[in-house]
Structures are given as C-alpha cells and as structure tokens.
Design an enzyme around this catalytic site. Structure first.
Site, PDB file in Angstrom:
ATOM      1  N   CYS A   1       0.871  -1.190   0.000  1.00 62.35           N
ATOM      2  CA  CYS A   1       0.000   0.000   0.000  1.00 62.35           C
ATOM      3  C   CYS A   1       0.905   1.237   0.000  1.00 62.35           C
ATOM      4  CB  CYS A   1      -0.981  -0.028   1.172  1.00 62.35           C
ATOM      5  SG  CYS A   1      -0.222  -0.005   2.806  1.00 62.35           S
TER       6      CYS A   1
ATOM      7  N   ASN B   1       2.230   1.450   4.426  1.00 59.47           N
ATOM      8  CA  ASN B   1       2.521   0.182   5.124  1.00 59.47           C
ATOM      9  C   ASN B   1       2.181   0.256   6.616  1.00 59.47           C
ATOM     10  OD1 ASN B   1       5.403  -2.001   5.766  1.00 59.47           O
ATOM     11  ND2 ASN B   1       3.327  -2.575   5.293  1.00 59.47           N
TER      12      ASN B   1
ATOM     13  N   CYS C   1      -1.627   0.803   7.394  1.00 60.48           N
ATOM     14  CA  CYS C   1      -3.063   0.501   7.507  1.00 60.48           C
ATOM     15  C   CYS C   1      -3.463  -0.755   6.738  1.00 60.48           C
ATOM     16  CB  CYS C   1      -3.904   1.680   7.003  1.00 60.48           C
ATOM     17  SG  CYS C   1      -3.677   3.201   7.947  1.00 60.48           S
ATOM     18  N   ARG C   2      -3.442  -0.694   5.403  1.00 61.70           N
ATOM     19  CA  ARG C   2      -3.991  -1.783   4.601  1.00 61.70           C
ATOM     20  C   ARG C   2      -3.060  -2.984   4.465  1.00 61.70           C
ATOM     21  NH1 ARG C   2      -5.150   2.054  -0.368  1.00 61.70           N
ATOM     22  NH2 ARG C   2      -3.287   2.975   0.586  1.00 61.70           N
ATOM     23  N   SER C   3      -1.825  -2.751   3.996  1.00 60.79           N
ATOM     24  CA  SER C   3      -0.962  -3.920   3.716  1.00 60.79           C
ATOM     25  C   SER C   3      -0.562  -4.710   4.975  1.00 60.79           C
ATOM     26  CB  SER C   3       0.262  -3.527   2.870  1.00 60.79           C
ATOM     27  OG  SER C   3       1.060  -2.573   3.506  1.00 60.79           O
TER      28      SER C   3
ATOM     29  N   ASP D   1      -8.207   3.718   0.910  1.00 58.54           N
ATOM     30  CA  ASP D   1      -7.285   4.157   1.957  1.00 58.54           C
ATOM     31  C   ASP D   1      -8.109   4.607   3.173  1.00 58.54           C
ATOM     32  OD1 ASP D   1      -5.499   5.438   3.567  1.00 58.54           O
ATOM     33  OD2 ASP D   1      -4.607   6.668   1.986  1.00 58.54           O
TER      34      ASP D   1
HETATM   35  P1  4NP Z   1      -1.856   2.775   4.088  1.00 56.67           P
HETATM   36  O1  4NP Z   1      -2.554   4.098   4.649  1.00 56.67           O
HETATM   37  O2  4NP Z   1      -1.288   3.145   2.739  1.00 56.67           O
HETATM   38  O3  4NP Z   1      -2.994   1.810   3.990  1.00 56.67           O
HETATM   39  O4  4NP Z   1      -0.803   2.377   5.098  1.00 56.67           O
HETATM   40  C1  4NP Z   1      -1.912   5.341   4.752  1.00 56.67           C
HETATM   41  C2  4NP Z   1      -1.064   5.584   5.781  1.00 56.67           C
HETATM   42  C3  4NP Z   1      -0.474   6.828   5.913  1.00 56.67           C
HETATM   43  C4  4NP Z   1      -0.728   7.805   4.968  1.00 56.67           C
HETATM   44  C5  4NP Z   1      -1.586   7.546   3.927  1.00 56.67           C
HETATM   45  C6  4NP Z   1      -2.169   6.319   3.802  1.00 56.67           C
HETATM   46  N1  4NP Z   1      -0.130   9.072   5.101  1.00 56.67           N
HETATM   47  O5  4NP Z   1      -0.446   9.969   4.284  1.00 56.67           O
HETATM   48  O6  4NP Z   1       0.676   9.284   6.001  1.00 56.67           O
END
Ligand code: 4NP
Length: 153
Positions: free
Chosen positions: A3, A6, A8-10, A119
């Site tokens: 993602c 790294n 939330c989703r992955s 996201d």
């Molecule tokens: P992820 O979510 O890609 O599922 O881990 C996010 C985590 C942090 C951010 C964006 C999406 N950020 O902008 O910091």
C-alpha cells in the site's frame, strides 16, 4: 502486499493471509511494504491492530518498510491495494516478468475491474472494518491458490 504507508492496509493483508496459511498448515513467505517512506519502522496503525485483534490476529510485531527493488526477485506475487500503488510498482519494474508479478489484489475477487482497497487513514473505524472484510475475501483466494499449488508439488 503493498500500500502507500505500510501502516493501515498492507499490514492487515499480511496478517490475514499469514493467519490463513498457518491455519491450513501451508508454507509461504508473506510480507508487506509501502511505496512511500512516511512511516518507516512504525508499528501498524492502532485501528488496524484493533480490527485484526478482534479476529484473533496479532499484527503488532510488524514494522513499516518501503518497497525495494529486491522484492521483485524475492516474491512470486506482488499485490497492490490501489491503482496508485499498482502504477508505482509497475513503473519500478525492470522487466516484463517483474511487471507481471504485480496485480491489483481485488482483481482476485472482481476480475479485471481494478477496484481499490480504499485508503482508510483519514476516515473512521468503519473504513477499517470495510478494509478488513475486503482483504479477508481476497486473501482467501490467495490461500486457495497456495493450497492448489502445494498439492501439485
Ligand atoms: P496505508 O494508509 O497506505 O494503507 O498504510 C496510509 C497511511 C499513511 C498515509 C496515507 C495512507 N499518510 O499519508 O501518512
């Protein structure tokens, strides 16, 4: 499992798939990474930890890392959570073989539709429940594929 951050989703995708592999007595390496370096070394987001815990899965040991070129060699399949991740990965690939390893994870459930795992970072708890359910369904398909592959070996 890839993602953006790294956190939330992955990490959820990694934890859910790892759990399915363990429960089925299969052997496979599962890992996750982000295309961005915003959260290097951090544990998964508290909301991802909570939804995983609710389903009996511990992801607290995970630590955010950035996708690296060596991952193209290390893994047979690279699953992108959304179209941005997919485009970033494909643009990094150095050969058709590396490019072919990259796939939108929800295409396993909805073939060729290129649907994204949304996201959930800036939303509420419901977003994480939604993400969990999507990833549970998609990783079940992956676990089935590994089961079939193992039978052939
Ligand atoms: P992820 O979510 O890609 O599922 O881990 C996010 C985590 C942090 C951010 C964006 C999406 N950020 O902008 O910091």
């Amino acid at each position: 499992m890839v993602c953006l951050g790294n956190i939330c989703r992955s990490p959820l995708a990694e934890g859910i798939l790892y759990n399915k592999i363990k429960m089925r007595g299969l052997e496979a390496e599962v890992d996750s990474a982000g295309t961005a370096a915003y959260h290097l070394g951090e544990k998964p987001d508290r909301r991802s930890i909570e939804i995983a815990e609710k389903h009996g899965i511990d992801i607290t040991h995970q630590s955010a890392r950035q996708f690296e070129m060596a991952d193209f060699k290390r893994f047979d399949k690279i699953y992108a959570m959304d179209m941005h991740n997919y485009d970033d990965l494909v643009s990094m690939a150095r050969s058709p073989l590396e490019r072919q390893k990259v796939e939108m994870i929800l295409n396993l459930v909805h073939p060729k539709q290129n649907k994204s795992v949304p996201d959930p970072y800036y939303g509420g708890k419901d977003g994480f429940i939604n993400v969990y359910n999507m990833l549970d369904e998609a990783t079940e398909v992956i676990a089935n594929m590994i089961t079939e592959q193992t039978k052939k070996e």
